[in-house]
Scaffold this motif. Structure first.
Motif, PDB file in Angstrom:
ATOM      1  N   ALA A 156      -2.171   1.576  -3.867  1.00 54.60           N
ATOM      2  CA  ALA A 156      -1.159   0.521  -3.849  1.00 54.60           C
ATOM      3  C   ALA A 156      -0.192   0.731  -5.003  1.00 54.60           C
ATOM      4  O   ALA A 156      -0.486   1.445  -5.965  1.00 54.60           O
ATOM      5  CB  ALA A 156      -1.807  -0.864  -3.947  1.00 54.60           C
ATOM      6  N   LEU A 166       0.840  -1.189   0.000  1.00 56.29           N
ATOM      7  CA  LEU A 166       0.000   0.000   0.000  1.00 56.29           C
ATOM      8  C   LEU A 166       0.877   1.242   0.000  1.00 56.29           C
ATOM      9  O   LEU A 166       1.999   1.235   0.519  1.00 56.29           O
ATOM     10  CB  LEU A 166      -0.929   0.011   1.221  1.00 56.29           C
ATOM     11  CG  LEU A 166      -1.973  -1.093   1.312  1.00 56.29           C
ATOM     12  CD1 LEU A 166      -2.905  -0.840   2.495  1.00 56.29           C
ATOM     13  CD2 LEU A 166      -2.769  -1.233   0.025  1.00 56.29           C
ATOM     14  N   LEU A 171      -6.793  -1.286  -6.509  1.00 52.69           N
ATOM     15  CA  LEU A 171      -6.057  -0.459  -5.551  1.00 52.69           C
ATOM     16  C   LEU A 171      -5.033   0.422  -6.251  1.00 52.69           C
ATOM     17  O   LEU A 171      -4.841   1.581  -5.886  1.00 52.69           O
ATOM     18  CB  LEU A 171      -5.370  -1.343  -4.509  1.00 52.69           C
ATOM     19  CG  LEU A 171      -6.286  -2.242  -3.670  1.00 52.69           C
ATOM     20  CD1 LEU A 171      -5.452  -3.013  -2.647  1.00 52.69           C
ATOM     21  CD2 LEU A 171      -7.377  -1.445  -2.985  1.00 52.69           C
TER      22      LEU A 171
END
Length: 390
Positions: free
Chosen positions: A384, A313, A378
């Motif tokens: 991410a 992340l 993401l």
């Protein structure tokens, strides 16, 4: 760097007894091997165009003119930048200047990981500034900061004189000046490699390398959250109500104005009566925190179904809510809803791990292509980053 708990470094009672209250010094609290070296600093200074004030020299509380340690360079695109002049830089530092480099966490991954570890634990944004000095001359004089700081001594030794406060919890934009600095110290400390020092905002201090050796340290500044910040967020929540979007009756009779204010007071009181209001505010701020965004080149349109590809992340403050049938990840300003099985994929990422796609698929019992599809969402939301050597 191994998993860091800044609270553990500063003592098991740090959160309850010292945070936002008093300074704390813990010798040898952190293993700084690999965190930042002089060679790392030399490489950063040589490889980046660090225009002042991001990189600057100061002496006796005053910033030195940039022309004293750089050479102006005109480009063919009609811009001018300042090339660092190493010989002049050495001369200014030898004369007593201190070098400051702001936001070094954006330039050096080990420092970024240190900041993320602090962010994950203390739930606030962290910016790391690097300071280097060689003499007993104070680079910045006696001063106070408008945010709490966690200082890690990387090399050499640095003397810190702590003077206490003259105005509790001063702000960057405040209605009153803290006045003159105290003359009596409350602590006189010398930091050595691995020492960690916590200094709350508003505490006057002076710093110098007067121990006969050079000094290199990093200061991690913690973003402040006050009741004013809470009220700004509460005001946003109140926009769901028509009476908080309506124009104020500035030209109406006193009775009408009084009724309008009474209505606003009741709405506000309803929100402030929520016993978990601060927890909601913290979760909202964590979910909105953008962290340190990183591109995922060359993967500009998809995440390959490649088990060796690694992912992490970009924010250390992601919030994972687990329901009966779904999980919700709030990260980098976006809320993602996934099936309940995705928890096993998301949990190690929220915990700050960098994991390859194959390991995530094995842990969750999901197909590799399903994990790649989740990670693609993401990455598209800038929550991410994927790559081979993260």
């Amino acid at each position: 760097m191994t998993r860091l708990s800044i609270a553990a470094c500063l003592g098991e009672d740090f959160l309850a007894q010292a945070l936002h209250r008093e300074h704390r010094h813990v010798p040898g609290a952190l293993d700084v091997a690999g965190l930042m070296t002089w060679d790392d600093l030399n490489h950063i200074l040589a490889a980046h165009r660090l225009e002042p004030p991001r990189m600057r020299l100061s002496r006796d509380g005053e910033a030195l003119l940039v022309g004293g340690y750089t050479t102006p360079v005109a480009t063919r695109r009609h811009t001018v930048w300042h090339r660092l002049h190493p010989a002049e830089l050495h001369a200014r530092l030898n004369e007593g200047a201190s070098l400051a480099l702001d936001s070094v966490d954006e330039l050096h991954p080990p420092i970024a990981r240190l900041c993320e570890a602090i962010e994950r634990e203390l739930c606030t944004r962290v910016q790391a500034n690097l300071y280097a000095s060689w003499t007993s001359t104070e680079g910045f004089g006696v001063h106070w900061d408008d945010h709490d700081t966690v200082i890690v001594q990387l090399d050499g030794a640095k003397r810190w004189r702590i003077y206490g406060t003259t105005r509790p919890f001063p702000l960057y934009r405040d209605i009153e000046d803290p006045g003159e600095a105290p003359t009596e110290t409350v602590a006189d400390l010398v930091l050595r490699p691995g020492d960690v020092l916590y200094v709350p905002r508003g505490v006057w201090h002076a710093v110098s390398a007067d121990q006969g050796t050079r000094s290199l340290h990093v200061t991690c500044g913690l973003q402040t959250h006050t009741a004013t910040d809470l009220m700004a967020w509460v005001s946003e929540q109140l926009l769901a109500h028509e009476d908080w979007r309506r124009d104020l009756p500035l030209l109406a009779s006193p009775d009408v104005q009084a009724d309008a204010v009474d209505g606003m007071r009741k709405r506000l009181a309803e929100l402030l009566d929520d016993p978990v209001l601060l927890a909601r505010y913290r979760a909202a701020m964590d979910g909105q925190a953008v962290g340190r965004m990183v591109p995922s080149l060359p993967f500009i349109d998809a995440v390959p179904i490649d088990g060796g590809l690694r992912v992490r992340l970009t924010t250390a403050r992601a919030v994972l809510d687990v329901g009966e049938n779904a999980v919700t990840l709030s990260a980098a300003g976006t809320a993602y809803e996934f099936a309940r099985e995705a928890e096993a994929v998301l949990r190690p990422l929220v915990d700050g791990q960098t994991v390859d796609l194959a390991a995530l698929a094995d842990t969750a019992g999901l197909a590799l292509e399903d994990v790649a599809g989740l990670v693609k969402e993401l990455v598209a939301g800038q929550a991410a980053v994927v790559g081979s050597l993260l």
